[in-house]
Design an enzyme around this catalytic site. Structure first.
Site, PDB file in Angstrom:
ATOM      1  N   HIS A 467       0.834  -1.203   0.000  1.00  0.00           N
ATOM      2  CA  HIS A 467       0.000   0.000   0.000  1.00  0.00           C
ATOM      3  C   HIS A 467       0.877   1.265   0.000  1.00  0.00           C
ATOM      4  O   HIS A 467       0.742   2.137  -0.871  1.00  0.00           O
ATOM      5  CB  HIS A 467      -0.911  -0.022   1.234  1.00  0.00           C
ATOM      6  CG  HIS A 467      -1.826   1.164   1.348  1.00  0.00           C
ATOM      7  ND1 HIS A 467      -3.162   1.103   1.037  1.00  0.00           N
ATOM      8  CD2 HIS A 467      -1.592   2.436   1.740  1.00  0.00           C
ATOM      9  CE1 HIS A 467      -3.711   2.300   1.220  1.00  0.00           C
ATOM     10  NE2 HIS A 467      -2.784   3.131   1.656  1.00  0.00           N
ATOM     11  N   GLU A 468       1.771   1.348   0.960  1.00  0.00           N
ATOM     12  CA  GLU A 468       2.609   2.545   1.066  1.00  0.00           C
ATOM     13  C   GLU A 468       3.524   2.670  -0.140  1.00  0.00           C
ATOM     14  O   GLU A 468       3.795   3.773  -0.613  1.00  0.00           O
ATOM     15  CB  GLU A 468       3.429   2.524   2.363  1.00  0.00           C
ATOM     16  CG  GLU A 468       2.589   2.556   3.643  1.00  0.00           C
ATOM     17  CD  GLU A 468       1.533   3.651   3.670  1.00  0.00           C
ATOM     18  OE1 GLU A 468       1.739   4.711   3.057  1.00  0.00           O
ATOM     19  OE2 GLU A 468       0.467   3.427   4.285  1.00  0.00           O
TER      20      GLU A 468
HETATM   21 ZN   LIG Z   1      -3.055   5.211   1.888  1.00  0.00          ZN
END
Ligand SMILES: [Zn+2]
Length: 677
Positions: A467-468
């Protein structure tokens, strides 16, 4: 101290961490504010006629030093702070907000911006320039710059009242959370709770010099209790306390605050010429209008409701068979869901973790970026870092052009706040024919390696890293003229697309095979485990979806209407929840009086964005799946039209260029198993 020996005030490319001491921050920030003020005053007092370059562009590139110094400072305050840094933050924050306010209230500056804005159609601007002009103008107009002075004063007055009310709201919620404790002294009442969780509760009791165990309404205590405690009466007690925060008719009651906040936000919107607060907020969102958000929520509800009802029935039957529960209540939901999930999947983190050694996962995410976008990552050791745990990579494209510097900080330590986030130390932009590439950073809190074991990630940590990293790609691949429009500087119902999109690769065999190998045996993660992960990710997805939708609807029931006629908070809430209701209503409880997201934080008229972003990422990923999850053609389209474009154009325009059509929720509903594939 002179400015000459302050490293923050020297010219630098990458942040000079090894030379920076805490004493450098405040004088550097004060000096940088001064420099920015001079730059802005020069624009405002320019005798020449206002033009796009001498006003809008110059404004965009003003305050560069201040941006760089404050990004270093506030990033450190999140990732490597101490009391001294926190103290400095307290001192410089008012200076920074004063500076920002002064810009917004600078009449001469606004007149310049406005005169460019008024002739925008004759200026022959490109799309990015048009967007920049629009953003700069709106930063003033949305704060009342076009209003006559008495209306401006009215607006300031409303803003003051609103910030006090939000503060009161939050303080009441906090006080209510702290006020309650469930103090137990009979171990029989703890049946079902995991040992480690019991120990924590015993420690809480001991710290208050009490016997036994104490459970509180804070999430780390409340959630496991509701999930594992077998004693139904105690679960009910906890749920009633949790659900009635700010709803006791006493000095901590938030009902009046809710009504006041909703009314003042409405008044504010009306003053500025908008129909409702939601119309005001959504003007700067991909969704654009409350009407669109409403039909979006309605469409998903219609399709998810049958699945939610089916799942609810299943859970009800399960609880009945297991414990003879006749009427499933809200305080039974987490408990029986957990039991049912264990029965169906029996998937626990310990089984998965050996396949997700941190180093392998990092290689994995880099390989995915390489296959999709041709990027390569080379660790560098001669760039300053703020902590020895930080790793720094030079990011190159296929032609060996440096695209970015990438900082990765993976493990927890004192002085780092919880969670995971992406940030940056330097923006991407082009100026005077020179191109500046960005310095991007991700910060996480993954389990540290020990002497016996390397760092092994849970599945949740794996998706967090992807995600990051998805956010980081948005930053790294930015290719815009202006820094404020680059990378992740987009409308916030669009910002989670690159991040959530990349999570999808964590569920795909073709991707997992590349890196999910047992850290001792090297064996690739078995297919049946992957299948189980996928299935359990969709467990009770119908109920979860309907719950999310209900929060979005509640949000709009306060912000998408004229609220002057609303007098009863609970009645308004019941009305908003009517179509999403699965569990029996609990008379004693009220959500609005503790809904900090929308009444204290910045999510008002924005709660729908969680689902909105999921629709976008599922719709995008479906396109990848149709062409292969490593399709260079689709990846290229995504890079060209979305990642590199940042906020230079309206997100719907960018999305349609990428996808050839508007996003549809069908892919999300299919992925979540809510409609047939
Ligand atoms: Zn996010």
């Amino acid at each position: 101290m002179t400015t000459q020996n302050n490293p923050l005030l020297q010219e630098f490319d990458h942040a000079p961490f090894s030379k920076i001491e805490n004493k450098h921050f405040k004088p550097a920030i004060i000096k940088a504010i001064e420099m920015a003020r001079e730059e802005i005053n020069a624009i405002a007092s320019n005798a020449d006629e206002a033009t796009f370059p001498n006003t809008i562009e110059t404004l965009e590139f003003s305050g560069e030093k201040l941006d760089r110094v404050t990004s270093i400072f506030f990033n450190l305050n999140s990732a490597e702070t101490n009391e001294e840094i926190q103290q400095i933050a307290q001192e410089v924050s008012p200076l920074l907000s004063e500076f920002r306010n002064d810009i917004i209230l600078n009449k001469a500056l606004f007149e310049k911006v406005k005169s460019v804005y008024n002739k925008k159609d004759q200026l022959d601007l490109n799309t990015e320039q048009k967007t920049l002009l629009d953003r700069k103008y709106k930063a003033f107009s949305r704060n009342g710059a076009n209003l006559p002075i008495e209306k401006q004063n009215e607006l300031r007055d409303i803003d003051k009242k609103l910030s006090k009310l939000s503060l009161d709201f939050g303080q009441n919620v906090l006080a209510e959370t702290n006020k309650f404790e469930l103090h137990l002294t009979d171990e029989n009442d703890l049946k079902g709770l995991p040992e480690s969780f019991k120990e924590e509760a015993a420690q809480v009791a001991a710290s208050k010099e009490k016997e036994g165990w104490i459970f509180t309404l804070e999430y780390p205590s409340y959630l496991p209790f509701m999930k594992y405690a077998e004693n139904r009466e105690l679960r009910k007690k906890m749920a009633l306390a949790f659900g009635s925060k700010g709803f006791h008719g006493d000095e901590l009651d938030n009902q009046e605050n809710v009504l006041q906040i909703a009314k003042l936000r409405y008044q504010r919107a009306q003053l500025l010429g908008y129909k409702t607060h939601a119309h005001f907020v959504l003007e700067e969102r991909m969704a654009e209008t409350p009407e669109k958000v409403n039909s979006f929520l309605d469409e998903i509800l219609e399709k998810a409701k049958p699945a939610a009802e089916r799942e609810f029935k299943e859970l009800e039957n399960f609880a009945k068979d297991l414990d003879g529960i006749d009427q499933l209540q809200k305080w039974d939901a987490a408990f029986y869901s957990e039991k049912l999930k264990q029965k169906l999947f029996n998937l626990d983190d310990e089984k998965l973790k050996p396949y997700f050694k941190l180093e392998n996962v990092i290689d994995g995410v880099f390989t995915v970026a390489q296959k999709l976008y041709g990027l390569s990552f080379k660790e560098v050791f001669d760039v300053d870092k703020y902590h020895e745990d930080v790793k720094i990579y030079q990011v190159l494209d296929e032609n060996n052009k440096e695209m970015a510097l990438f900082y990765a900080d993976f493990h927890p330590r004192p002085g780092k706040r919880d969670g995971a986030w992406m940030t940056g130390y330097k923006s991407q932009y082009k100026k005077d024919g020179e191109e500046e590439r960005p310095h991007i950073s991700i910060v996480c809190n993954f389990t540290k390696p020990s002497k016996k074991q390397p760092s092994l990630l849970t599945f949740n940590e794996l998706t967090t890293l992807f995600h990051e990293f998805g956010h980081a790609l948005h930053g790294m691949l930015g290719d815009t003229e202006y820094p404020s429009l680059s990378g992740a500087n987009v409308y916030w119902d669009f910002v989670e697309l690159p991040s959530q999109l990349l999570e999808n690769w964590c569920y795909e065999k073709e991707a997992l095979q590349l890196f999910a190998k047992h850290y001792e045996t090297g064996e690739v993660i078995p297919m049946e485990l992957i299948q189980k992960i996928k299935e359990s990710a969709n467990f009770q997805e119908g109920m979860a979806t309907v719950r999310q939708l209900s929060f979005g609807m509640l949000d709009l029931s306060w912000h998408g209407v004229d609220p002057s006629a609303i007098t009863d908070v609970k009645a308004n809430e019941d009305k908003a929840f009517a179509r999403t209701k699965l569990f029996p209503n609990v008379e004693e409880n009220c959500m609005s009086t503790a809904f900090s997201h929308i009444f204290q934080g910045g999510y008002s008229a924005g709660y729908y964005s969680y689902k909105w972003a999921e629709v976008l990422d599922a719709d995008t990923f479906e396109y990848f799946q149709q062409n292969g999850i490593f399709s260079r053609e689709v990846a290229n389209k995504f890079k060209t039209n979305i990642l590199s474009q940042g906020g230079t154009d309206h997100p719907m325009t960018l999305y349609k260029k990428f996808r050839g059509k508007e996003p549809k929720p069908d892919a999300l509903l299919k992925r979540a198993g809510l409609i047939e594939k």
